[in-house]
Design a protein around this motif. Structure first.
Motif, PDB file in Angstrom:
ATOM      1  N   ALA A   1     -31.593 -13.377 -30.843  1.00  0.00           N
ATOM      2  CA  ALA A   1     -30.605 -14.389 -31.216  1.00  0.00           C
ATOM      3  C   ALA A   1     -31.137 -15.790 -30.931  1.00  0.00           C
ATOM      4  CB  ALA A   1     -29.305 -14.154 -30.453  1.00  0.00           C
ATOM      5  N   ARG A   2     -31.771 -15.945 -29.791  1.00  0.00           N
ATOM      6  CA  ARG A   2     -32.322 -17.257 -29.427  1.00  0.00           C
ATOM      7  C   ARG A   2     -33.418 -17.665 -30.417  1.00  0.00           C
ATOM      8  NH1 ARG A   2     -32.978 -17.977 -23.272  1.00  0.00           N
ATOM      9  NH2 ARG A   2     -33.755 -15.866 -23.531  1.00  0.00           N
ATOM     10  N   GLU A   3     -34.250 -16.710 -30.807  1.00  0.00           N
ATOM     11  CA  GLU A   3     -35.326 -16.989 -31.763  1.00  0.00           C
ATOM     12  C   GLU A   3     -34.760 -17.348 -33.134  1.00  0.00           C
ATOM     13  OE1 GLU A   3     -38.811 -14.416 -33.990  1.00  0.00           O
ATOM     14  OE2 GLU A   3     -38.289 -13.902 -31.922  1.00  0.00           O
ATOM     15  N   ALA A   4     -33.743 -16.583 -33.595  1.00  0.00           N
ATOM     16  CA  ALA A   4     -33.133 -16.872 -34.892  1.00  0.00           C
ATOM     17  C   ALA A   4     -32.463 -18.243 -34.881  1.00  0.00           C
ATOM     18  CB  ALA A   4     -32.123 -15.785 -35.243  1.00  0.00           C
ATOM     19  N   ALA A   5     -31.817 -18.585 -33.780  1.00  0.00           N
ATOM     20  CA  ALA A   5     -31.186 -19.905 -33.674  1.00  0.00           C
ATOM     21  C   ALA A   5     -32.238 -21.010 -33.705  1.00  0.00           C
ATOM     22  CB  ALA A   5     -30.361 -19.978 -32.392  1.00  0.00           C
ATOM     23  N   ARG A   6     -33.305 -20.806 -32.959  1.00  0.00           N
ATOM     24  CA  ARG A   6     -34.375 -21.819 -32.916  1.00  0.00           C
ATOM     25  C   ARG A   6     -35.006 -22.011 -34.294  1.00  0.00           C
ATOM     26  NH1 ARG A   6     -37.416 -19.533 -29.355  1.00  0.00           N
ATOM     27  NH2 ARG A   6     -38.854 -18.593 -30.841  1.00  0.00           N
ATOM     28  N   ASP A   7     -35.217 -20.916 -35.023  1.00  0.00           N
ATOM     29  CA  ASP A   7     -35.824 -21.005 -36.356  1.00  0.00           C
ATOM     30  C   ASP A   7     -34.979 -21.842 -37.312  1.00  0.00           C
ATOM     31  OD1 ASP A   7     -37.858 -19.436 -35.424  1.00  0.00           O
ATOM     32  OD2 ASP A   7     -37.196 -17.600 -36.435  1.00  0.00           O
ATOM     33  N   ASN A   8     -33.668 -21.859 -37.078  1.00  0.00           N
ATOM     34  CA  ASN A   8     -32.765 -22.625 -37.940  1.00  0.00           C
ATOM     35  C   ASN A   8     -32.413 -23.991 -37.376  1.00  0.00           C
ATOM     36  OD1 ASN A   8     -31.751 -20.901 -40.360  1.00  0.00           O
ATOM     37  ND2 ASN A   8     -31.750 -19.464 -38.648  1.00  0.00           N
ATOM     38  N   GLY A   9     -32.999 -24.318 -36.223  1.00  0.00           N
ATOM     39  CA  GLY A   9     -32.708 -25.608 -35.603  1.00  0.00           C
ATOM     40  C   GLY A   9     -31.361 -25.667 -34.910  1.00  0.00           C
ATOM     41  N   TYR A  10     -30.807 -24.490 -34.554  1.00  0.00           N
ATOM     42  CA  TYR A  10     -29.527 -24.469 -33.847  1.00  0.00           C
ATOM     43  C   TYR A  10     -29.778 -24.436 -32.348  1.00  0.00           C
ATOM     44  CZ  TYR A  10     -27.922 -22.445 -38.335  1.00  0.00           C
ATOM     45  OH  TYR A  10     -27.675 -22.189 -39.658  1.00  0.00           O
TER      46      TYR A  10
ATOM     47  N   MET B   1     -28.084 -25.068 -43.191  1.00  0.00           N
ATOM     48  CA  MET B   1     -27.600 -23.741 -42.825  1.00  0.00           C
ATOM     49  C   MET B   1     -28.107 -22.666 -43.782  1.00  0.00           C
ATOM     50  SD  MET B   1     -23.721 -24.713 -41.813  1.00  0.00           S
ATOM     51  CE  MET B   1     -23.434 -26.084 -40.737  1.00  0.00           C
ATOM     52  N   GLY B   2     -28.971 -23.061 -44.683  1.00  0.00           N
ATOM     53  CA  GLY B   2     -29.642 -22.097 -45.520  1.00  0.00           C
ATOM     54  C   GLY B   2     -28.704 -21.307 -46.407  1.00  0.00           C
ATOM     55  N   GLU B   3     -28.981 -19.999 -46.473  1.00  0.00           N
ATOM     56  CA  GLU B   3     -28.263 -19.110 -47.385  1.00  0.00           C
ATOM     57  C   GLU B   3     -26.765 -19.041 -47.087  1.00  0.00           C
ATOM     58  OE1 GLU B   3     -31.454 -15.553 -47.530  1.00  0.00           O
ATOM     59  OE2 GLU B   3     -31.048 -16.496 -45.598  1.00  0.00           O
ATOM     60  N   ALA B   4     -26.400 -19.209 -45.840  1.00  0.00           N
ATOM     61  CA  ALA B   4     -25.012 -18.984 -45.436  1.00  0.00           C
ATOM     62  C   ALA B   4     -24.079 -20.115 -45.823  1.00  0.00           C
ATOM     63  CB  ALA B   4     -24.944 -18.760 -43.930  1.00  0.00           C
ATOM     64  N   GLU B   5     -24.632 -21.298 -46.082  1.00  0.00           N
ATOM     65  CA  GLU B   5     -23.791 -22.463 -46.320  1.00  0.00           C
ATOM     66  C   GLU B   5     -22.854 -22.265 -47.512  1.00  0.00           C
ATOM     67  OE1 GLU B   5     -24.276 -27.316 -46.421  1.00  0.00           O
ATOM     68  OE2 GLU B   5     -26.030 -26.016 -46.693  1.00  0.00           O
ATOM     69  N   ARG B   6     -23.321 -21.546 -48.517  1.00  0.00           N
ATOM     70  CA  ARG B   6     -22.520 -21.366 -49.726  1.00  0.00           C
ATOM     71  C   ARG B   6     -21.278 -20.493 -49.480  1.00  0.00           C
ATOM     72  NH1 ARG B   6     -25.900 -17.521 -53.740  1.00  0.00           N
ATOM     73  NH2 ARG B   6     -24.011 -17.888 -54.937  1.00  0.00           N
ATOM     74  N   TYR B   7     -21.237 -19.786 -48.324  1.00  0.00           N
ATOM     75  CA  TYR B   7     -20.104 -18.906 -48.027  1.00  0.00           C
ATOM     76  C   TYR B   7     -19.099 -19.548 -47.053  1.00  0.00           C
ATOM     77  CZ  TYR B   7     -23.285 -15.581 -50.137  1.00  0.00           C
ATOM     78  OH  TYR B   7     -24.137 -14.956 -51.013  1.00  0.00           O
ATOM     79  N   ALA B   8     -19.379 -20.774 -46.620  1.00  0.00           N
ATOM     80  CA  ALA B   8     -18.515 -21.429 -45.634  1.00  0.00           C
ATOM     81  C   ALA B   8     -17.097 -21.593 -46.160  1.00  0.00           C
ATOM     82  CB  ALA B   8     -19.104 -22.775 -45.229  1.00  0.00           C
ATOM     83  N   GLU B   9     -16.968 -22.059 -47.391  1.00  0.00           N
ATOM     84  CA  GLU B   9     -15.638 -22.279 -47.958  1.00  0.00           C
ATOM     85  C   GLU B   9     -14.873 -20.969 -48.104  1.00  0.00           C
ATOM     86  OE1 GLU B   9     -13.465 -24.376 -51.852  1.00  0.00           O
ATOM     87  OE2 GLU B   9     -15.661 -24.204 -51.752  1.00  0.00           O
ATOM     88  N   TYR B  10     -15.557 -19.936 -48.568  1.00  0.00           N
ATOM     89  CA  TYR B  10     -14.904 -18.623 -48.708  1.00  0.00           C
ATOM     90  C   TYR B  10     -14.379 -18.130 -47.368  1.00  0.00           C
ATOM     91  CZ  TYR B  10     -14.829 -13.518 -48.490  1.00  0.00           C
ATOM     92  OH  TYR B  10     -14.470 -12.222 -48.234  1.00  0.00           O
ATOM     93  N   MET B  11     -15.205 -18.198 -46.334  1.00  0.00           N
ATOM     94  CA  MET B  11     -14.804 -17.699 -45.023  1.00  0.00           C
ATOM     95  C   MET B  11     -13.645 -18.511 -44.455  1.00  0.00           C
ATOM     96  SD  MET B  11     -18.457 -16.621 -43.262  1.00  0.00           S
ATOM     97  CE  MET B  11     -19.284 -18.201 -43.543  1.00  0.00           C
TER      98      MET B  11
END
Length: 400
Positions: free
Chosen positions: A320-329, A1-11
């Motif tokens: 959105a579709r392109e950003a999701a695809r780039d991250n494998g979502y 999840m790249g950069e966002a993973e570190r904020y999962a617990e906070y959220m």
């Protein structure tokens, strides 16, 4: 999840905190305002300004008339046998209210209900350089009144709603036919009696909708405190990027908008879009709406919201579709058949918009608009996935 993973617990902890300390948040209530103040605190350090915009609306008009519609159906059914023209009038009014107020999200009968104040909370994050674009990221503060029929019937609620909506239409057609027949001197026929029996058969399905909308408000963890937490996660990400030299938008102003009264028929979004429409048209402005975030495997973008006739921006859908695809979502792009999000209010105002969720839209999930909408159903990974998607969309808009 790249950069966002570190904020999962906070959220996720932020969602839990709101569930424990604030709880259910009725539209235009003090609880909704408390969350607005907490949101302002959470995003404040990342923003050049945080402002509150008040508006007035009638939050209970959107669904609060259901008991009157049920009463109207029963009265029209009785009058069908004795005064068909009056039955026709009553049924026409009921169907008209249902269509304009619920299906088309128009403020058709709002003047009949008490008015209250709502508060939209806006955090402004300026770009590093000259502002040439604007990206609005939004989620809503309030949680829904519990839809009792959905809680009781679970998956069977969908066919029950179809039947309940069909009943008034059949009665409308029957009363119209009987009124026309009476005006032309035609005698009652077996067909009219059969239509009456069919309308009577709908009564057991229509009656429960008298308590479809009650005063009980659901916790609203995935709908939409999870979305609000992603806004806060984005604010923290951009603040830390400023401090550590990470990605910051160079030419795109970011507005973090926590909307009021979404569950009251998109009232907060409608007021905000109308108030700022001219400003938003002055530079390229895009809006992303987050709603129903709980499981990343159901990552979905809506290209249309059918009921209210809103079409989402194709550029944002592709982005959105392109950003999701780039991250494998894996991302599903679909049409919302029933209901609407705040994105509809913006799209109908001519502002390019998209609505994104992490919700199973193929069925009526048990915790949607029921007391089961608790933090236990919200996966931290869904928050991180949504945040990463938003970051990458911002990066692409800013660089494009």
């Amino acid at each position: 999840m790249g950069e966002a993973e570190r904020y999962a617990e906070y959220m996720h902890k932020l969602v839990d905190r709101v569930m424990r300390e604030i709880g259910p948040r009725e539209s235009c209530s003090e609880e909704e305002r408390r969350l607005g103040r907490l949101f302002a605190e959470e995003v404040g350090e990342a923003c050049s300004e945080v402002r509150v915009e008040e508006f007035t609306c009638s939050p209970k008009a959107f669904l609060g008339f259901f008991p009157f519609l049920v009463a109207g159906y029963l009265a029209a059914l009785v009058l069908y046998y004795v005064l068909p023209p009056i039955s026709l009038i009553i049924t026409s009014v009921c169907v008209g209210i249902l269509f304009f107020e619920v299906v088309r999200y128009r403020e058709f009968i709002d003047f009949l209900f008490p008015r209250r104040k709502g508060e939209n909370v806006i955090g402004v994050i300026p770009p590093e350089g000259e502002r040439r674009k604007r990206l609005i990221i939004s989620a809503h503060l309030d949680s829904a009144y519990e839809f009792k029929v959905w809680y009781w019937l679970k998956g069977l609620a969908v066919p029950a709603m179809v039947l309940a909506f069909t009943g008034p239409l059949v009665l409308l057609a029957a009363s119209l036919a009987r009124t026309v027949a009476g005006s032309t001197g035609m005698p009652d026929s077996t067909a009219f009696r059969v239509l009456g029996y069919i309308c009577i058969a709908f009564v057991p399905v229509v009656l429960p909708f008298a308590v479809f909308h009650t005063r009980d408000v659901v916790p609203g963890a995935m709908d939409d405190m999870a979305g609000v937490s992603v806004l806060c996660g984005l604010a923290r990400y951009l603040r830390e990027a400023r401090e550590r030299g990470g990605f910051r938008p160079r030419q795109t102003e970011v507005l973090l908008v926590a909307m009021s009264a979404e569950e009251a028929g998109l009232r907060g979004a409608k007021r905000y879009a109308a108030r700022h429409r001219r400003e938003f048209m002055s530079i390229p402005t895009y809006a992303v709406f987050l709603d129903g975030i709980y499981d990343e495997k159901y990552l979905t973008a809506f290209k249309r919201e059918l009921w209210c006739g809103a079409t989402m921006d194709p550029y944002l859908v592709d982005l959105a579709r392109e950003a999701a695809r780039d991250n494998g979502y894996p991302m599903k792009v679909t049409v919302m058949l029933v209901g609407a999000t705040d994105g509809s209010a913006f799209a109908r105002a001519g502002i390019p918009s998209i609505s994104i969720c992490c919700q199973d839209t193929s069925r009526l999930v048990p915790h949607y608009h029921t007391r089961l909408d608790t933090i236990e159903n919200v996966r931290p990974e869904s928050l991180a996935t949504t945040l990463q998607l938003v970051i990458d969309m911002l990066r692409k808009i800013d660089g494009g």
